[in-house]
Design a protein around this motif. Structure first.
Motif, PDB file in Angstrom:
ATOM      1  N   VAL A 157       0.909  -1.222  -0.091  1.00 55.00           N
ATOM      2  CA  VAL A 157       0.037   0.136   0.049  1.00 55.00           C
ATOM      3  C   VAL A 157       0.972   1.448  -0.091  1.00 55.00           C
ATOM      4  CG1 VAL A 157      -1.704   1.333   1.200  1.00 55.00           C
ATOM      5  CG2 VAL A 157      -1.939  -1.185   1.158  1.00 55.00           C
ATOM      6  N   ALA A 158       1.574   1.129   0.953  1.00 56.81           N
ATOM      7  CA  ALA A 158       2.707   2.587   0.969  1.00 56.81           C
ATOM      8  C   ALA A 158       3.536   2.639  -0.312  1.00 56.81           C
ATOM      9  CB  ALA A 158       3.747   2.302   2.099  1.00 56.81           C
ATOM     10  N   GLY A 159       3.865   1.539  -1.003  1.00 54.87           N
ATOM     11  CA  GLY A 159       4.657   1.390  -2.289  1.00 54.87           C
ATOM     12  C   GLY A 159       3.936   2.109  -3.156  1.00 54.87           C
ATOM     13  N   ALA A 160       2.624   1.623  -3.245  1.00 56.90           N
ATOM     14  CA  ALA A 160       1.760   2.097  -4.551  1.00 56.90           C
ATOM     15  C   ALA A 160       1.494   3.625  -4.334  1.00 56.90           C
ATOM     16  CB  ALA A 160       0.441   1.346  -4.330  1.00 56.90           C
ATOM     17  N   VAL A 161       1.238   4.138  -3.074  1.00 59.41           N
ATOM     18  CA  VAL A 161       0.924   5.555  -3.032  1.00 59.41           C
ATOM     19  C   VAL A 161       2.147   6.331  -3.446  1.00 59.41           C
ATOM     20  CG1 VAL A 161       0.397   7.265  -1.210  1.00 59.41           C
ATOM     21  CG2 VAL A 161      -0.720   5.211  -1.197  1.00 59.41           C
ATOM     22  N   ALA A 162       3.264   5.723  -3.045  1.00 62.81           N
ATOM     23  CA  ALA A 162       4.702   6.686  -3.247  1.00 62.81           C
ATOM     24  C   ALA A 162       4.806   6.387  -4.722  1.00 62.81           C
ATOM     25  CB  ALA A 162       5.819   5.824  -2.568  1.00 62.81           C
ATOM     26  N   GLY A 163       4.556   5.344  -5.421  1.00 62.99           N
ATOM     27  CA  GLY A 163       4.912   5.441  -6.828  1.00 62.99           C
ATOM     28  C   GLY A 163       3.762   6.180  -7.859  1.00 62.99           C
ATOM     29  N   ILE A 164       2.580   6.356  -7.295  1.00 63.92           N
ATOM     30  CA  ILE A 164       1.848   7.246  -8.072  1.00 63.92           C
ATOM     31  C   ILE A 164       1.749   8.595  -7.951  1.00 63.92           C
ATOM     32  CG2 ILE A 164      -0.867   7.773  -7.932  1.00 63.92           C
ATOM     33  CD1 ILE A 164      -1.570   4.855  -7.380  1.00 63.92           C
ATOM     34  N   LEU A 165       2.296   9.052  -6.606  1.00 61.90           N
ATOM     35  CA  LEU A 165       2.801  10.307  -6.278  1.00 61.90           C
ATOM     36  C   LEU A 165       4.026  10.692  -6.904  1.00 61.90           C
ATOM     37  CD1 LEU A 165       1.526  11.003  -2.516  1.00 61.90           C
ATOM     38  CD2 LEU A 165       0.644  11.953  -4.452  1.00 61.90           C
ATOM     39  N   GLU A 166       4.847   9.963  -7.024  1.00 58.09           N
ATOM     40  CA  GLU A 166       5.995  10.411  -7.711  1.00 58.09           C
ATOM     41  C   GLU A 166       6.036  10.639  -9.144  1.00 58.09           C
ATOM     42  OE1 GLU A 166      10.042   7.713  -9.226  1.00 58.09           O
ATOM     43  OE2 GLU A 166       8.670   6.742  -7.662  1.00 58.09           O
ATOM     44  N   HIS A 167       5.291   9.748  -9.825  1.00 60.68           N
ATOM     45  CA  HIS A 167       5.143   9.877 -11.111  1.00 60.68           C
ATOM     46  C   HIS A 167       4.262  10.973 -11.710  1.00 60.68           C
ATOM     47  CE1 HIS A 167       7.376   6.677 -12.878  1.00 60.68           C
ATOM     48  NE2 HIS A 167       6.793   5.852 -11.825  1.00 60.68           N
ATOM     49  N   CYS A 168       3.134  11.265 -10.883  1.00 60.47           N
ATOM     50  CA  CYS A 168       2.207  12.398 -11.019  1.00 60.47           C
ATOM     51  C   CYS A 168       2.856  13.781 -10.892  1.00 60.47           C
ATOM     52  CB  CYS A 168       0.887  12.321 -10.284  1.00 60.47           C
ATOM     53  SG  CYS A 168      -0.204  10.968 -10.627  1.00 60.47           S
ATOM     54  N   THR A 217       0.206   6.311 -16.879  1.00 63.57           N
ATOM     55  CA  THR A 217       1.175   6.112 -16.098  1.00 63.57           C
ATOM     56  C   THR A 217       0.891   5.954 -14.650  1.00 63.57           C
ATOM     57  OG1 THR A 217       2.536   7.525 -17.624  1.00 63.57           O
ATOM     58  CG2 THR A 217       3.379   7.524 -15.372  1.00 63.57           C
ATOM     59  N   ALA A 218      -0.171   6.669 -14.021  1.00 59.19           N
ATOM     60  CA  ALA A 218      -0.612   6.605 -12.730  1.00 59.19           C
ATOM     61  C   ALA A 218      -1.214   5.117 -12.729  1.00 59.19           C
ATOM     62  CB  ALA A 218      -1.575   7.642 -12.442  1.00 59.19           C
ATOM     63  N   THR A 219      -2.001   4.664 -13.582  1.00 57.86           N
ATOM     64  CA  THR A 219      -2.676   3.388 -13.439  1.00 57.86           C
ATOM     65  C   THR A 219      -1.558   2.283 -13.285  1.00 57.86           C
ATOM     66  OG1 THR A 219      -4.543   4.087 -14.906  1.00 57.86           O
ATOM     67  CG2 THR A 219      -3.975   1.802 -14.660  1.00 57.86           C
ATOM     68  N   GLY A 220      -0.352   2.219 -14.081  1.00 58.51           N
ATOM     69  CA  GLY A 220       0.827   1.294 -13.886  1.00 58.51           C
ATOM     70  C   GLY A 220       1.471   1.422 -12.888  1.00 58.51           C
ATOM     71  N   ALA A 221       1.890   2.740 -12.382  1.00 53.57           N
ATOM     72  CA  ALA A 221       2.641   3.023 -11.119  1.00 53.57           C
ATOM     73  C   ALA A 221       2.322   2.272  -9.901  1.00 53.57           C
ATOM     74  CB  ALA A 221       2.895   4.588 -11.065  1.00 53.57           C
ATOM     75  N   GLY A 222       0.896   2.188  -9.694  1.00 53.99           N
ATOM     76  CA  GLY A 222       0.481   1.745  -8.397  1.00 53.99           C
ATOM     77  C   GLY A 222       1.077   0.380  -8.114  1.00 53.99           C
ATOM     78  N   PRO A 223       0.519  -0.774  -9.146  1.00 49.48           N
ATOM     79  CA  PRO A 223       0.711  -2.078  -8.807  1.00 49.48           C
ATOM     80  C   PRO A 223       2.393  -2.220  -9.219  1.00 49.48           C
ATOM     81  CG  PRO A 223      -0.546  -1.745 -10.887  1.00 49.48           C
ATOM     82  CD  PRO A 223      -0.550  -0.469 -10.227  1.00 49.48           C
ATOM     83  N   ALA A 224       3.015  -1.566  -9.980  1.00 49.14           N
ATOM     84  CA  ALA A 224       4.303  -1.861 -10.135  1.00 49.14           C
ATOM     85  C   ALA A 224       5.235  -1.515  -9.034  1.00 49.14           C
ATOM     86  CB  ALA A 224       4.772  -0.893 -11.448  1.00 49.14           C
ATOM     87  N   HIS A 225       4.783  -0.215  -8.229  1.00 48.59           N
ATOM     88  CA  HIS A 225       5.576   0.123  -7.014  1.00 48.59           C
ATOM     89  C   HIS A 225       5.188  -0.761  -5.823  1.00 48.59           C
ATOM     90  CE1 HIS A 225       7.037   3.290  -9.671  1.00 48.59           C
ATOM     91  NE2 HIS A 225       7.798   3.871  -8.508  1.00 48.59           N
ATOM     92  N   ALA A 226       3.882  -1.362  -5.883  1.00 51.98           N
ATOM     93  CA  ALA A 226       3.568  -2.229  -4.791  1.00 51.98           C
ATOM     94  C   ALA A 226       4.462  -3.371  -4.577  1.00 51.98           C
ATOM     95  CB  ALA A 226       2.122  -2.564  -5.047  1.00 51.98           C
ATOM     96  N   LEU A 227       4.521  -3.844  -6.004  1.00 50.90           N
ATOM     97  CA  LEU A 227       5.660  -4.988  -6.121  1.00 50.90           C
ATOM     98  C   LEU A 227       6.767  -4.763  -5.872  1.00 50.90           C
ATOM     99  CD1 LEU A 227       4.024  -6.681  -9.409  1.00 50.90           C
ATOM    100  CD2 LEU A 227       3.687  -7.675  -7.165  1.00 50.90           C
ATOM    101  N   TYR A 228       7.255  -3.706  -6.449  1.00 51.69           N
ATOM    102  CA  TYR A 228       8.666  -3.251  -6.139  1.00 51.69           C
ATOM    103  C   TYR A 228       9.258  -3.222  -4.440  1.00 51.69           C
ATOM    104  CZ  TYR A 228      12.214   0.632  -6.963  1.00 51.69           C
ATOM    105  OH  TYR A 228      13.439   1.249  -7.007  1.00 51.69           O
ATOM    106  N   PHE A 229       8.236  -2.512  -3.898  1.00 54.04           N
ATOM    107  CA  PHE A 229       8.735  -2.017  -2.573  1.00 54.04           C
ATOM    108  C   PHE A 229       8.618  -3.321  -1.422  1.00 54.04           C
ATOM    109  CE2 PHE A 229       8.602   2.438  -3.387  1.00 54.04           C
ATOM    110  CZ  PHE A 229       9.699   2.840  -2.974  1.00 54.04           C
TER     111      PHE A 229
END
Length: 444
Positions: A157-168, A217-229
């Protein structure tokens, strides 16, 4: 300054009494939870300058008793309490730690005070007790320790939020970076720096032109960063326990980052293809669906992963450098690994800048593979560019050695705030979610 207690329990908790700053002793059972409002007899009062001598007198003051139970204390004496080295030590009927504590004893006492955990008689684990941190008014910010028990769901959850905010937040700069990496840009799309590029794009192509492709980008960044972190945190702990038990291993950090990149790029690569084609100057696509349909029909499904191997070749060293630099800086700026926003921002920014500058040539090749830039193709080869070797060769043929560093300024400018945002947001949400979970469990 010393005193004594009349109760004979091994663990004593200091609690605030009344409306002032006085603290009184309260017994805590060896195997139970924190007491609620119980006052022990003979509890001393502390106020004013004495209260400020310690930063955590609101916390558990039973560390000395724990040390005594474990056989750490050097001198035996009656139960009591005393100030030693700025730490309030409380002992009830056992040996007390002397003023000249060894490093091992100090580490044990500090660890117990930070975690708020007590041991009862016989060494049994007491119930977890985490009182709020009392802060010295004369000192700087003192944040609570980052929770050690964060779950995989919390990391995701934390990773998904971070990824979406970062890219946006950084998307307009990302658009400029893509254009500045063009090998043979249109004369109307040749820019001197990031600010000039943004101004010209907005003035000639419209206010929202730098944001085209943000939705995918926002749609893909959520799940990508969730897996990442989540993958990074799990592997970092597992590998560190093997390589350097009880400590931080830079090798484990780098290896965990590399493996996490495999999952992240698998989710983000199709998004990168669509995003960068929409960011190019005079892009024929106005909607994400138009771009996806055209790529699928004209180049096949494989086009969405044409740059995957190059992206991994770029991102694996990038993330290895990124995570190792971040963890290294955290050891210096935040050695106790508390939640400290300034250290997360600074460490993330420096780590992103170093990794971005070192891997710019690979990013240029990835951009060429994703965009299949028509001017570069027409002037050199026919068909599609496939593979890292072909991309490297084409970049050199078109622009020489300097072409490998096109857009390096924009890339570094993009990565500095990008990684700073990602780490600070991630650490904040990880801390916040875990703290709420612990409070909810404690209330049950």
């Amino acid at each position: 300054m010393t005193g004594s207690f009349t109760n004979d329990t091994d663990i004593v908790l200091l609690r605030k009494q009344g409306g002032g700053d006085n603290l009184a002793a309260a017994p805590m059972a060896g195997g139970g939870a924190c007491p609620r409002g119980q006052a022990g007899a003979g509890g001393p009062g502390l106020s004013g300058p004495r209260l400020r001598r310690t930063r955590r007198v609101w916390g558990v003051a039973a560390a000395a008793a724990a040390a005594a139970a474990a056989g750490v204390g050097a001198a035996a004496g009656p139960g009591g309490w005393s100030w030693r080295g700025g730490v309030l030590a409380v002992v009830a009927g056992g040996p007390a730690a002397g003023p000249g504590r060894s490093p091992g004893e100090s580490a044990l006492l500090d660890g117990w005070l930070q975690r708020g955990v007590g041991r009862g008689a016989g060494g049994g684990e007491a119930g977890a007790c985490r009182p709020p941190v009392r802060q010295d008014p004369d000192s700087g910010p003192d944040y609570e320790a980052l929770p050690a028990g964060a779950t995989v769901t919390t990391h995701m959850v934390a990773g998904a939020v971070a990824g979406i905010l970062e890219h946006c937040v950084m998307y307009p700069v990302d658009c400029v970076k893509t254009r500045m990496q063009s090998l043979q840009p249109d004369p109307a799309a040749r820019y001197r720096n990031v600010l000039e590029a943004l101004w010209r794009i907005i003035r000639t192509e419209g206010l929202w032109r730098p944001m085209r492709g943000l939705n995918v980008t926002a749609t893909g960044a959520g799940p990508a960063h969730a897996l990442y972190f989540a993958c990074y945190e799990k592997l970092k702990k597992t590998l560190s326990d093997v390589i350097h038990p009880g400590g931080n291993s830079h090798i484990a950090n780098g290896a965990a980052g590399c493996v996490a990149t495999l999952l992240h790029d698998a989710a983000m690569n199709p998004v990168e293809v669509v995003k960068q084609r929409m960011q190019m100057y005079n892009s024929p696509y106005h909607r994400v669906t138009d771009c996806v349909r055209a790529v699928w029909q004209n180049e096949g499904a494989g086009a969405f992963y044409r740059s995957y191997t190059t992206q991994l070749t770029m991102n694996v060293p990038f993330q290895a450098i990124h995570f190792m630099t971040y963890e290294f800086l955290q050891e210096h700026f935040n050695p106790q690994r508390r939640y400290n926003p300034s250290s997360h921002v600074l460490s993330g920014a420096c780590a992103g800048a170093v990794a971005a500058a070192a891997t710019t040539p690979l990013d240029v090749c990835k951009t060429l593979l994703n965009t299949q830039e028509s001017l570069a193709l027409n002037s050199n080869i026919t068909g599609h560019i496939t593979g890292m070797a072909s991309a490297f060769r084409t970049v050199y043929q078109v622009g020489g050695v300097t072409a490998y560093f096109r857009g390096v300024q924009a890339r570094v400018i993009y990565q500095i705030p990008s990684t700073a945002i990602a780490w600070s947001v991630y650490e904040f949400f990880k801390y916040l979610i875990t703290k709420r979970q612990e409070e909810w469990r404690a209330a049950k």
